[in-house]
Design a protein around this motif. Structure first.
Motif, PDB file in Angstrom:
ATOM      1  N   VAL A  32      10.008  91.097   3.455  1.00  0.00           N
ATOM      2  CA  VAL A  32      10.964  90.644   2.440  1.00  0.00           C
ATOM      3  C   VAL A  32      11.244  89.161   2.620  1.00  0.00           C
ATOM      4  N   ALA A  33      11.357  88.727   3.885  1.00  0.00           N
ATOM      5  CA  ALA A  33      11.649  87.320   4.148  1.00  0.00           C
ATOM      6  C   ALA A  33      10.533  86.429   3.615  1.00  0.00           C
ATOM      7  N   SER A  34       9.311  86.907   3.710  1.00  0.00           N
ATOM      8  CA  SER A  34       8.204  86.071   3.236  1.00  0.00           C
ATOM      9  C   SER A  34       8.290  85.874   1.731  1.00  0.00           C
ATOM     10  N   TRP A  35       9.009  86.739   1.044  1.00  0.00           N
ATOM     11  CA  TRP A  35       9.252  86.550  -0.388  1.00  0.00           C
ATOM     12  C   TRP A  35      10.503  85.698  -0.609  1.00  0.00           C
ATOM     13  N   LEU A  36      11.567  86.023   0.102  1.00  0.00           N
ATOM     14  CA  LEU A  36      12.841  85.350  -0.189  1.00  0.00           C
ATOM     15  C   LEU A  36      12.839  83.893   0.261  1.00  0.00           C
ATOM     16  N   PHE A  37      11.985  83.522   1.199  1.00  0.00           N
ATOM     17  CA  PHE A  37      11.963  82.131   1.658  1.00  0.00           C
ATOM     18  C   PHE A  37      10.646  81.460   1.319  1.00  0.00           C
ATOM     19  N   THR A  38       9.955  82.006   0.356  1.00  0.00           N
ATOM     20  CA  THR A  38       8.669  81.430  -0.014  1.00  0.00           C
ATOM     21  C   THR A  38       8.869  80.121  -0.767  1.00  0.00           C
ATOM     22  N   THR A  39       7.926  79.233  -0.658  1.00  0.00           N
ATOM     23  CA  THR A  39       7.946  78.051  -1.521  1.00  0.00           C
ATOM     24  C   THR A  39       6.721  78.069  -2.431  1.00  0.00           C
ATOM     25  N   ASP A  40       6.011  79.175  -2.434  1.00  0.00           N
ATOM     26  CA  ASP A  40       4.829  79.304  -3.285  1.00  0.00           C
ATOM     27  C   ASP A  40       5.283  79.503  -4.733  1.00  0.00           C
ATOM     28  N   HIS A  41       4.833  78.610  -5.607  1.00  0.00           N
ATOM     29  CA  HIS A  41       5.263  78.720  -7.013  1.00  0.00           C
ATOM     30  C   HIS A  41       4.935  80.074  -7.601  1.00  0.00           C
ATOM     31  N   ASP A 120       0.604  73.257  -6.018  1.00  0.00           N
ATOM     32  CA  ASP A 120       1.943  73.830  -6.163  1.00  0.00           C
ATOM     33  C   ASP A 120       2.702  72.914  -7.127  1.00  0.00           C
ATOM     34  N   LEU A 121       3.972  73.222  -7.367  1.00  0.00           N
ATOM     35  CA  LEU A 121       4.789  72.294  -8.137  1.00  0.00           C
ATOM     36  C   LEU A 121       5.109  71.071  -7.274  1.00  0.00           C
ATOM     37  N   ALA A 122       5.676  70.043  -7.899  1.00  0.00           N
ATOM     38  CA  ALA A 122       5.951  68.820  -7.161  1.00  0.00           C
ATOM     39  C   ALA A 122       6.990  69.035  -6.068  1.00  0.00           C
ATOM     40  N   PHE A 123       7.988  69.872  -6.328  1.00  0.00           N
ATOM     41  CA  PHE A 123       9.055  70.090  -5.349  1.00  0.00           C
ATOM     42  C   PHE A 123       9.195  71.585  -5.077  1.00  0.00           C
ATOM     43  N   PRO A 124       8.384  72.125  -4.178  1.00  0.00           N
ATOM     44  CA  PRO A 124       8.395  73.588  -3.971  1.00  0.00           C
ATOM     45  C   PRO A 124       9.742  74.112  -3.495  1.00  0.00           C
ATOM     46  N   LYS A 125      10.437  73.362  -2.645  1.00  0.00           N
ATOM     47  CA  LYS A 125      11.720  73.872  -2.145  1.00  0.00           C
ATOM     48  C   LYS A 125      12.777  73.865  -3.250  1.00  0.00           C
ATOM     49  N   LEU A 126      12.745  72.808  -4.051  1.00  0.00           N
ATOM     50  CA  LEU A 126      13.666  72.762  -5.199  1.00  0.00           C
ATOM     51  C   LEU A 126      13.429  73.959  -6.109  1.00  0.00           C
ATOM     52  N   LEU A 128      12.443  76.916  -5.198  1.00  0.00           N
ATOM     53  CA  LEU A 128      13.085  78.102  -4.622  1.00  0.00           C
ATOM     54  C   LEU A 128      14.601  78.040  -4.825  1.00  0.00           C
ATOM     55  N   ILE A 129      15.168  76.843  -4.612  1.00  0.00           N
ATOM     56  CA  ILE A 129      16.616  76.688  -4.802  1.00  0.00           C
ATOM     57  C   ILE A 129      16.999  77.055  -6.227  1.00  0.00           C
ATOM     58  N   SER A 130      16.149  76.666  -7.166  1.00  0.00           N
ATOM     59  CA  SER A 130      16.500  76.937  -8.568  1.00  0.00           C
ATOM     60  C   SER A 130      16.579  78.441  -8.816  1.00  0.00           C
ATOM     61  N   TRP A 131      15.730  79.223  -8.113  1.00  0.00           N
ATOM     62  CA  TRP A 131      15.834  80.667  -8.310  1.00  0.00           C
ATOM     63  C   TRP A 131      17.153  81.192  -7.742  1.00  0.00           C
ATOM     64  N   TYR A 132      17.521  80.668  -6.565  1.00  0.00           N
ATOM     65  CA  TYR A 132      18.790  81.112  -5.967  1.00  0.00           C
ATOM     66  C   TYR A 132      19.971  80.723  -6.857  1.00  0.00           C
ATOM     67  N   LEU A 133      19.907  79.525  -7.436  1.00  0.00           N
ATOM     68  CA  LEU A 133      20.993  79.113  -8.343  1.00  0.00           C
ATOM     69  C   LEU A 133      21.051  80.037  -9.546  1.00  0.00           C
ATOM     70  N   THR A 183      18.314  75.508 -14.276  1.00  0.00           N
ATOM     71  CA  THR A 183      17.489  75.060 -15.386  1.00  0.00           C
ATOM     72  C   THR A 183      17.082  73.593 -15.224  1.00  0.00           C
ATOM     73  N   ILE A 184      18.064  72.768 -14.852  1.00  0.00           N
ATOM     74  CA  ILE A 184      17.770  71.347 -14.706  1.00  0.00           C
ATOM     75  C   ILE A 184      16.743  71.141 -13.591  1.00  0.00           C
ATOM     76  N   ALA A 185      16.915  71.863 -12.469  1.00  0.00           N
ATOM     77  CA  ALA A 185      15.976  71.722 -11.353  1.00  0.00           C
ATOM     78  C   ALA A 185      14.562  72.080 -11.795  1.00  0.00           C
ATOM     79  N   THR A 186      14.440  73.180 -12.535  1.00  0.00           N
ATOM     80  CA  THR A 186      13.128  73.575 -13.023  1.00  0.00           C
ATOM     81  C   THR A 186      12.543  72.490 -13.927  1.00  0.00           C
TER      82      THR A 186
END
Lengths: 563, 362
Positions: A32-41, A120-126, A128-133, A183-186
């Motif tokens: 589950v962690a490999s999904w929840l902390f993934t940065t793979d687009h 990948d996208l330009a900002f993979p961590k952003l 992931l953050i956008s999904w959490y937001l 939305t803005i992050a995406t």
């Protein structure tokens, strides 16, 4: 267009996978962690797909109850307050937690890097953050629902929402506010990706139209969403801290709220339809085996819609007492913004000319889109005409119109794309005959649900009515019956697509014989997307510009081409 | 004649001058849209059959020049059609914007969840409005709480009622009957029960109906009383020692303001001057008037406005109060009965069909 890999179709062969090729993104970590902390687009796209599916069925359940209640003119299933909370829930959840994220965050996330040859996208961590937001926003809004609901409608009109409603407005509005950052992050992520991560040879005018659609949508994300966010902050400030902002009793202007709200929410309609147009351009070209008709006009049309769409918000307010001259300016601009949409419809139609047209399920959804979008767009002209709008504003005519665009067109396109790229995303084939049946049922159910609403609206039935004059009942019965059909049609893909994950046949790398870069890698793709460095040598939709030879067709499973 | 294209059960009741015009545009648009839908669907179906996979239809190369010409062609054609529709709709809208000068004035107040209407002679109704057929009726709308919207489908008429603001619209009924009045701006729990009836009557019936209404003060009479009770007259009367502008005969006049601007005295200006007196001060006067924000209800402001409109100098409060409404109401198109001796005491605006500004009382 060609990738580094020589013959893509052989790569899915299990024997070749033994040759030390990288495993697919799905096989890289199963915790589950490999999904929840993934940065793979691609994995984030799956997370989004799960969350918007969840919200889609919540919003759908609310709509089902609303339609059930409207079966009879009197109130008999739920109370008036509950009814008001149900349609508010339906609107808020469907707009902000399904429609706006739908295509961009799932297909956009998954395909944008693949289509332009990026890793990948330009900002993979952003990303992931956008999904959490988005999840945080969604859960806040759901918390408002569980706490007792919100009854303002999705438009949050003041002073009702700030002074008069005693439901959980602040919590729900806060949820929408938080999801706005997602939305803005995406949007920022997509814009940067398209600017900086295109593969060698992928010039701006070689971008697939889906990428252009994502790019223009992202511009609206970035430019319009902050206006909504600030407006919602003002609503919260007035409601929670009792600051005099919109309250007319203390010198505020409720019309100002409407201007601010629609300045975002009209472009938001284009956030919902531009990605759909991108999907349809990919699907129609593939199943017609033709190059898109008038590629550059299609690009200009997307940009024109995105830009002019910012100047038409006033047509939501023709009856609010605005100056008749302002109304005419907004009316004029609303007619102008319809022109690029019309161009797109004509171009899709012309793309079919001299093709080798096949009717696989994605194409059925796409053809359905074409019809429903045409209907939705043309009824938009009625609403852009001030005298007609004065009559049908806030009636079921408007409800029918925007459902034709946002549900008929956008959701059809969503399902077209879902089926089209399902083999790429999951590596599995879905049962084609079930999918075709669902596509036809959805088209039929949709029209039965929403076409009667045009008539009810022109006859004068207002929207957001819990009870209604009995002469409108026949149209509501038709509409509610259609909603039952539609509900079944929406549940079917949930069933057979889930089934296919476990029992579907293995997909080829390019089952549709399509041209995009995303098909030049394995199904499902590896974490790094491509095996070599993709290079682009030709314009998009390189399907036989001269003439389509017979025998050129998708290599679907039942043709026996499956590896 | 275009109406014949649509079966009766699909046609909404059409009972105003505007309704016929709206329906004409609607049917025109319907024809154009149907043509476009038929064109698109026809082409898609034709292509789908003719160029289905494996069919023997000839498929050749298309010269690029054709593509470009087609694009420019249908872009221009759509633009032309859309601008034409815009022009058609806009001309109807502009033509219908200003009410005729002799329109009957009805004040409408929306509140959760009812409509209150007040006619020219002070007749008050709840969730109902009686109007004569054939006479233009001007509606002045406001709300006591949230935003409502006054919607009469049969008249193709809709206008939002905003709290603390006044909006207006007008209609002219063409058919007697009873029509839905609906609220179309979501306003809370009983939004769908905020409904009423518009009753359009023959002029004679309307006059009769008016006589049966309990005698009430007209709006302007009420305003006249408020004018003295609330102390307006202390400063604004001609003989006052306080330096304040006289309000006599200023309706629709242009007044000079501080800073070289001018303003026209209308509903909005009077309202603003009562609630925010320091904002637009008449040139040559000190900003000494206190704000009446929160001290006057919307209805009271409407009454004061009505009083100022009728002219503070010409208004005969006593005379009009002693008057029975029946004696001087005449329906539009009729001549006032000779037996109405006190006609002259009545403000002309109180008579349906008479000029609203009422320049020359005999």
């Amino acid at each position: 267009m060609s990738g580094a890999s020589s013959d893509a179709s052989t790569l899915a062969n299990p024997r070749e996978l033994d040759l030390g090729l990288p495993v697919s993104y799905l096989a890289e970590g199963r915790s589950v962690a490999s999904w929840l902390f993934t940065t793979d687009h691609k994995r984030i796209a799956i997370l989004y797909a799960l969350s918007i599916t969840f919200f889609f069925f919540i919003g759908g359940a609310a709509a089902t109850l609303v339609r059930l209640e409207l079966f009879t003119p009197e109130g008999n299933i739920v109370g008036a307050d509950t009814y008001n909370k149900l349609f508010s829930l339906h609107g808020i959840v469907m707009v902000w937690f399904f429609l706006i994220p739908s295509i961009p965050t799932t297909m956009g996330n998954f395909l944008l890097p693949l289509m332009i040859g990026a890793r990948d996208l330009a900002f993979p961590k952003l990303n992931l953050i956008s999904w959490y937001l988005n999840m945080a926003g969604g859960l806040l809004t759901l918390a408002a629902v569980l706490a007792g609901g919100i009854d303002t409608g999705w438009t949050f009109y003041v002073p009702y929402s700030t002074v008069f409603s005693n439901t959980f407005v602040t919590l729900a509005v806060l949820g929408v506010f938080v999801s706005g950052f997602s939305t803005i992050a995406t949007g920022v992520n997509f814009i940067a990706t398209v600017h900086y991560l295109r593969a060698p040879g992928m010039t701006w005018f070689r971008l697939p139209l889906f990428v252009w659609a994502m790019y223009t949508t992202s511009l609206i994300f970035v430019l319009a969403t902050p206006v909504l966010a600030l407006t919602l902050v003002l609503v919260i400030a007035e409601r929670t801290f009792n600051l005099p902002i919109f309250d007319p009793a203390r010198g505020g202007d409720p019309i100002l709220f409407q201007h601010l709200f629609w300045f975002y929410s009209h472009p938001a309609v284009y956030i919902m339809i531009l990605p759909a147009m991108g999907v349809i351009s990919e699907v129609i070209t593939c199943y017609a085996r033709r190059r898109i008709f008038g590629y550059s006009f299609m690009v200009y049309a997307l940009v024109a819609i995105a830009v002019i769409g910012f100047f038409t918000w006033g047509h939501h307010m023709f009856t609010s007492g605005m100056s008749p001259f302002a109304a005419l300016v907004f009316s004029f601009l609303s007619f102008i913004v319809a022109v690029p949409s019309a161009i797109k419809v004509f171009n899709w139609t012309a793309t079919l000319y001299r093709g080798q047209i096949g009717f696989e399920s994605p194409m059925l959804y796409a053809l359905g889109f074409l019809g429903l979008f045409t209907m939705g767009g043309l009824t938009g002209l009625f609403l852009a005409s001030v005298p007609i709008d004065v009559h049908v504003q806030d009636t079921y005519f408007v409800v029918a119109h925007f459902h034709y665009i946002m549900v008929g067109a956008s959701v059809s396109a969503y399902f077209a794309g879902l089926h089209f790229w399902w083999p790429k995303v999951t590596g599995r084939m879905y049962p084609e005959s079930w999918a075709r049946f669902a596509a036809l049922l959805m088209f039929f159910g949709f029209n039965l649900t929403f076409f009667p609403q045009f008539i009810a609206g022109y006859l004068g039935m207002p929207r957001r009515y819990y009870t209604y004059p009995p002469e409108f009942q026949v149209w509501n019965v038709l509409s509610s019956s259609g909603a039952a059909v539609l509900a079944v049609a929406y549940l079917m893909p949930l069933g057979y697509l889930t089934w296919s994950l476990f029992f579907g046949g293995r997909a080829l790398n390019d089952p549709w014989n399509a041209t995009g870069l995303e098909w030049r890698t394995t199904s499902p793709p590896p974490r790094q997307n491509f095996f070599g460095n993709p290079q682009v040598l030709a314009p998009p939709y390189d399907y036989h510009p001269e003439a389509t030879p017979p025998g050129d067709e998708p290599r679907i499973a039942e043709k026996g081409a499956l590896t | 004649m275009l109406d014949a294209l649509i079966p009766a059960f699909l046609r909404p009741e059409s009972a105003s001058v505007q309704a016929a015009k709206v329906d004409a545009i609607f049917i025109g648009l319907l024809l154009i849209s149907s043509a476009i839908v038929l064109l698109v669907v026809g082409l898609v179906v034709t292509f789908a059959i003719r160029y289905r996979r494996g069919s023997s239809a000839k498929r050749g190369e298309m010269p690029t020049i054709v593509s470009r010409e087609f694009e420019v062609g249908w872009t221009a054609a759509t633009l032309f059609i859309f601008v034409f529709i815009f022009w058609w709709a806009a001309s109807v809208e502009i033509g219908a914007f200003s009410p005729p000068k002799d329109a009957i004035e009805i004040h409408v107040v929306g509140k959760q969840w009812m409509w209150k209407t007040q006619g020219p002679s002070g007749t008050r109704e709840i969730n109902e409005l009686h109007v004569p057929v054939g006479a233009p009726v001007r509606l002045l709308l406001t709300s006591q709480d949230v935003i409502h919207s006054f919607y009469v489908p049969a008249f193709r008429l809709k206008r939002d009622a905003l709290p603390y603001q006044q909006t207006e619209t007008w209609f002219q009924a063409t058919k007697t009957g009873t029509y839905h009045l609906l609220c179309t701006e979501y306003c809370g729990t009983d939004h769908s029960r905020m409904v009423g009836r518009i009753i359009v009557m023959e002029p004679q019936d309307y006059a009769q109906w008016l006589t049966r209404q309990p005698e009430r003060d007209g709006l302007a009479e009420l305003g006249a009383r408020l004018f003295s009770e609330r102390g307006c007259s202390g400063c604004h009367n001609a003989g006052s020692k306080v330096h304040a502008p006289s309000l006599a005969g200023i309706w629709n006049q242009s007044v000079p303001l501080e800073g070289g601007r001018t303003a026209t005295v209308d509903e909005a200006y009077v309202r603003d001057s009562i609630l925010q007196p320091e904002r637009d001060v008449v040139a040559g006067y000190e900003p000494i008037m206190p704000s009446y924000e929160g001290k006057l209800s919307d209805g009271e402001i409407q009454a004061l406005t009505a009083y100022i409109r009728h002219g503070t100098d010409r208004f005969d409060l006593i005379g009009s109060l002693n008057l029975a409404p029946a004696q001087n109401i005449c329906a539009p198109g009729q001549t006032p009965p000779e037996s109405a001796p006190n006609q002259s005491l009545r403000s002309p605006a109180m008579v349906p069909g008479a000029p609203a500004s009422g320049d020359t009382p005999p």
